[in-house]
Design a protein around this motif. Structure first.
Motif, PDB file in Angstrom:
ATOM      1  N   ARG A 199      26.815  36.643  32.790  1.00 56.50           N
ATOM      2  CA  ARG A 199      27.699  37.804  32.910  1.00 56.50           C
ATOM      3  C   ARG A 199      28.918  37.696  32.002  1.00 56.50           C
ATOM      4  O   ARG A 199      29.673  38.663  31.870  1.00 56.50           O
ATOM      5  CB  ARG A 199      28.170  37.959  34.370  1.00 56.50           C
ATOM      6  CG  ARG A 199      27.121  38.556  35.296  1.00 56.50           C
ATOM      7  CD  ARG A 199      27.674  38.736  36.699  1.00 56.50           C
ATOM      8  NE  ARG A 199      28.920  39.494  36.723  1.00 56.50           N
ATOM      9  CZ  ARG A 199      29.010  40.828  36.695  1.00 56.50           C
ATOM     10  NH1 ARG A 199      27.905  41.549  36.622  1.00 56.50           N
ATOM     11  NH2 ARG A 199      30.179  41.428  36.731  1.00 56.50           N
ATOM     12  N   GLU A 201      31.327  35.368  32.507  1.00 51.65           N
ATOM     13  CA  GLU A 201      32.411  34.716  33.238  1.00 51.65           C
ATOM     14  C   GLU A 201      32.569  33.280  32.747  1.00 51.65           C
ATOM     15  O   GLU A 201      31.579  32.610  32.434  1.00 51.65           O
ATOM     16  CB  GLU A 201      32.106  34.741  34.737  1.00 51.65           C
ATOM     17  CG  GLU A 201      31.996  36.156  35.295  1.00 51.65           C
ATOM     18  CD  GLU A 201      31.295  36.191  36.647  1.00 51.65           C
ATOM     19  OE1 GLU A 201      31.818  36.853  37.560  1.00 51.65           O
ATOM     20  OE2 GLU A 201      30.223  35.566  36.773  1.00 51.65           O
ATOM     21  N   ALA A 220      39.460  39.706  32.415  1.00 52.73           N
ATOM     22  CA  ALA A 220      38.603  40.667  33.123  1.00 52.73           C
ATOM     23  C   ALA A 220      38.482  41.973  32.345  1.00 52.73           C
ATOM     24  O   ALA A 220      37.390  42.533  32.194  1.00 52.73           O
ATOM     25  CB  ALA A 220      39.147  40.916  34.524  1.00 52.73           C
ATOM     26  N   ASP A 221      39.600  42.498  31.828  1.00 54.75           N
ATOM     27  CA  ASP A 221      39.562  43.737  31.052  1.00 54.75           C
ATOM     28  C   ASP A 221      38.797  43.540  29.745  1.00 54.75           C
ATOM     29  O   ASP A 221      38.043  44.422  29.311  1.00 54.75           O
ATOM     30  CB  ASP A 221      40.983  44.216  30.754  1.00 54.75           C
ATOM     31  CG  ASP A 221      41.708  44.704  31.999  1.00 54.75           C
ATOM     32  OD1 ASP A 221      41.028  45.050  32.986  1.00 54.75           O
ATOM     33  OD2 ASP A 221      42.954  44.736  31.987  1.00 54.75           O
ATOM     34  N   THR A 224      35.058  43.569  30.436  1.00 56.64           N
ATOM     35  CA  THR A 224      34.568  44.933  30.662  1.00 56.64           C
ATOM     36  C   THR A 224      34.367  45.660  29.341  1.00 56.64           C
ATOM     37  O   THR A 224      33.347  46.337  29.124  1.00 56.64           O
ATOM     38  CB  THR A 224      35.553  45.708  31.551  1.00 56.64           C
ATOM     39  OG1 THR A 224      35.646  45.067  32.826  1.00 56.64           O
ATOM     40  CG2 THR A 224      35.096  47.143  31.744  1.00 56.64           C
ATOM     41  N   LYS A 225      35.319  45.527  28.439  1.00 52.03           N
ATOM     42  CA  LYS A 225      35.228  46.201  27.142  1.00 52.03           C
ATOM     43  C   LYS A 225      34.082  45.654  26.305  1.00 52.03           C
ATOM     44  O   LYS A 225      33.330  46.417  25.678  1.00 52.03           O
ATOM     45  CB  LYS A 225      36.547  46.049  26.391  1.00 52.03           C
ATOM     46  CG  LYS A 225      36.537  46.669  24.999  1.00 52.03           C
ATOM     47  CD  LYS A 225      37.885  46.499  24.313  1.00 52.03           C
ATOM     48  CE  LYS A 225      37.860  47.095  22.903  1.00 52.03           C
ATOM     49  NZ  LYS A 225      39.171  46.930  22.220  1.00 52.03           N
ATOM     50  N   SER A 227      31.349  43.993  27.233  1.00 49.37           N
ATOM     51  CA  SER A 227      30.002  43.980  27.818  1.00 49.37           C
ATOM     52  C   SER A 227      29.301  45.323  27.729  1.00 49.37           C
ATOM     53  O   SER A 227      28.081  45.390  27.924  1.00 49.37           O
ATOM     54  CB  SER A 227      30.073  43.540  29.281  1.00 49.37           C
ATOM     55  OG  SER A 227      30.839  44.458  30.042  1.00 49.37           O
ATOM     56  N   GLY A 229      29.172  47.800  29.729  1.00 47.86           N
ATOM     57  CA  GLY A 229      28.583  48.270  30.983  1.00 47.86           C
ATOM     58  C   GLY A 229      27.342  47.521  31.419  1.00 47.86           C
ATOM     59  O   GLY A 229      26.677  47.950  32.360  1.00 47.86           O
TER      60      GLY A 229
END
Length: 375
Positions: A199, A201, A220-221, A224-225, A227, A229
Motif C-alpha cells: 500500500r 506505508e 499520508a497526503d 494519497t496523491k 497512489s 486511488g
C-alpha cells in the motif's frame, strides 16, 4: 586501450605499477577487465557475458554469466558493486560482487533474495515474492542475522508497532498482513532499514522480527496523491541525498527529504496501464532518473523518464528497445533494459544491471540531459 587505473585492494603497489607503467591487463578472454566510460553517453559492460559459462569466484566478471533476479548495491569504501546472483542450486543463495580489479567475489547469504542494500560493511538481502524475508550479512566475518521471516498467509511472524512504539491491535496486524507480500526496502544513510509495503506505508526495522510504522510529516497526503486511488504498488525505494528517501510506485512517487518534508509526484493517467518503472536514482541535482517500464512481449519500448525537483516529468529519447545480442556501447542498453537496480557512484558515473541480458553496465549520462514533457 587506455591506461588502467582500477586497483586491487590486496595489491595496491603492484597494481599502480601495472596500471601506469604500461603493463595492460586483460581478462581470460582478452577483454579489458575493468572498463569504465570515458565520454558522455557511453555504456560499458563491467560484468556478465550471456554466452559464457557460469559464474566462478575469482574470475573476471566480464568473462562469466551473471544471472540475477534483481537487487543492486554499492560499497563506496571498497568500490565493490554487489548484486544478487542466481547459482542454479536451490540451497546455494549467493550475492556476487565486482571489485575494483574486475574480479568476481561471492558471498553466501541465508536465503535467495531479489532486493539488496549495503551499509557500513553489511549486505542486506530481501525477498518479498512469496513472503517477507530480510537478512543482514557482514562482509568481513560472514556473520548473518535474520530480521524478518514471514510466509504469505501467516497470521504471525512479524510484530508491528505503531508510530509511537506501541503494539498494534490484532485487527491492525491482520490488515497489514495482507500487504507485506510485494514490499520493497532500502537502508537509509543513517543505517536504518525501511520497508514500504504494497500500500506504500512505511515501516522501520528496529529489531529482529519487528516493524515500526513510520509516518514522516505530510506522508499520508503524499501517499494519497501518488497512489492514484489504488494500492501504491511500490516497485523500488532508494536512499536520496544525506538522509532522504524516494519511494517509486506504479502511479507516482514519494520523496521524503532529509529535513522530514514529504512531497509527491503523480504520474499522468496515460501511463497507468503501462508496465511500471522499476528503478530510480538521483542524478546529482535533485533530478530523478526512472528506468524500466518494459515487459516482453506486451510492451517493447524504452521509456526512461526524468523527474525534476519541481515534479515535472520529461520523457527521454535515449534509444529504442534493444535485444541482448551484439553490444555497441550505446545508451539503448540502459534505456531499454529490464533493470535489477541502479546506483550512482562518487565520480558521477552510474551502474545498472539488466536482468534479461544478464549484464551489469557502467555509464555516463549524456551532457545537458533533457526531454519532452510527459503527458
Amino acid at each position: 586501450m587506455r591506461c588502467l587505473r582500477s586497483i586491487a585492494a590486496t595489491t595496491v603497489a603492484a597494481s599502480l605499477l601495472a596500471a601506469c607503467g604500461g603493463g595492460h591487463k586483460k581478462s581470460e578472454l582478452g577483454h579489458e577487465p575493468t572498463p569504465r566510460p570515458t565520454r558522455p553517453g557511453q555504456v560499458v559492460v563491467i560484468g556478465g557475458d550471456p554466452d559464457a559459462a557460469g559464474a566462478r569466484s575469482g574470475a573476471y566478471a566480464v568473462d562469466v554469466r551473471l544471472p540475477s533476479n534483481g537487487g543492486l548495491a554499492y560499497d563506496a569504501a571498497k568500490h565493490i558493486v554487489y548484486f544478487n546472483l542466481l547459482s542454479g542450486r536451490p540451497d546455494d543463495a549467493l550475492v556476487g560482487g565486482i571489485g575494483p580489479d574486475g574480479r568476481l567475489v561471492t558471498r553466501v547469504v541465508p536465503a535467495q533474495a531479489d532486493q539488496l542494500a549495503f551499509h557500513g560493511g553489511d549486505l542486506w538481502p530481501m525477498s518479498s515474492h512469496d513472503g517477507l524475508r530480510l537478512d543482514r550479512v557482514n562482509t568481513e566475518t560472514g556473520q548473518a542475522r535474520t530480521y524478518l521471516k514471514w510466509q504469505a498467509g501467516a497470521r504471525d511472524g512479524i510484530r508491528v508497532r505503531d508510530v509511537s512504539g506501541g503494539t498494534t491491535s490484532a485487527d491492525e496486524a491482520d490488515r497489514l498482513a495482507r500487504y507485506w507480500q510485494g514490499s520493497v526496502f532500502t537502508v537509509l544513510n543513517d543505517g536504518r532499514a525501511v520497508v514500504a509495503n504494497r500500500r506504500g506505508e512505511l515501516f522501520l526495522v528496529p529489531a529482529e522480527g519487528t516493524l515500526q510504522a513510520w509516518a514522516p510529516k505530510g506522508f499520508a497526503d503524499a501517499l494519497t496523491k501518488a497512489s492514484g486511488g489504488a494500492d501504491f504498488g511500490p516497485t523500488a525505494v532508494t536512499a536520496d541525498g544525506l538522509h532522504g528517501l524516494v519511494v517509486l510506485g506504479r502511479r507516482g512517487l514519494i520523496r521524503v527529504s532529509d529535513d522530514g518534508v514529504t512531497s509527491a509526484v503523480a504520474f499522468p493517467k496515460s501511463v497507468w496501464s503501462l508496465p511500471p518503472w522499476t528503478a530510480v536514482t538521483d542524478i546529482g541535482d535533485g533530478t530523478l532518473l526512472l528506468l524500466g517500464g518494459i515487459k516482453a512481449p506486451e510492451f517493447m519500448q524504452a521509456r526512461p523518464v526524468l523527474v525534476r525537483p519541481d515534479g515535472a516529468l520529461e520523457s527521454l529519447k535515449l534509444g529504442g528497445y534493444t535485444s541482448c545480442g551484439r553490444f555497441d556501447g550505446s545508451m539503448n542498453y540502459v534505456a531499454g533494459g529490464n533493470p535489477g537496480g541502479i546506483v550512482r557512484l562518487a565520480d558521477g558515473t552510474f551502474v545498472a544491471s539488466d536482468i534479461d541480458c544478464r549484464r551489469i553496465y557502467r555509464f555516463r549520462l549524456p551532457e545537458g540531459l533533457s526531454g519532452t514533457p510527459l503527458r
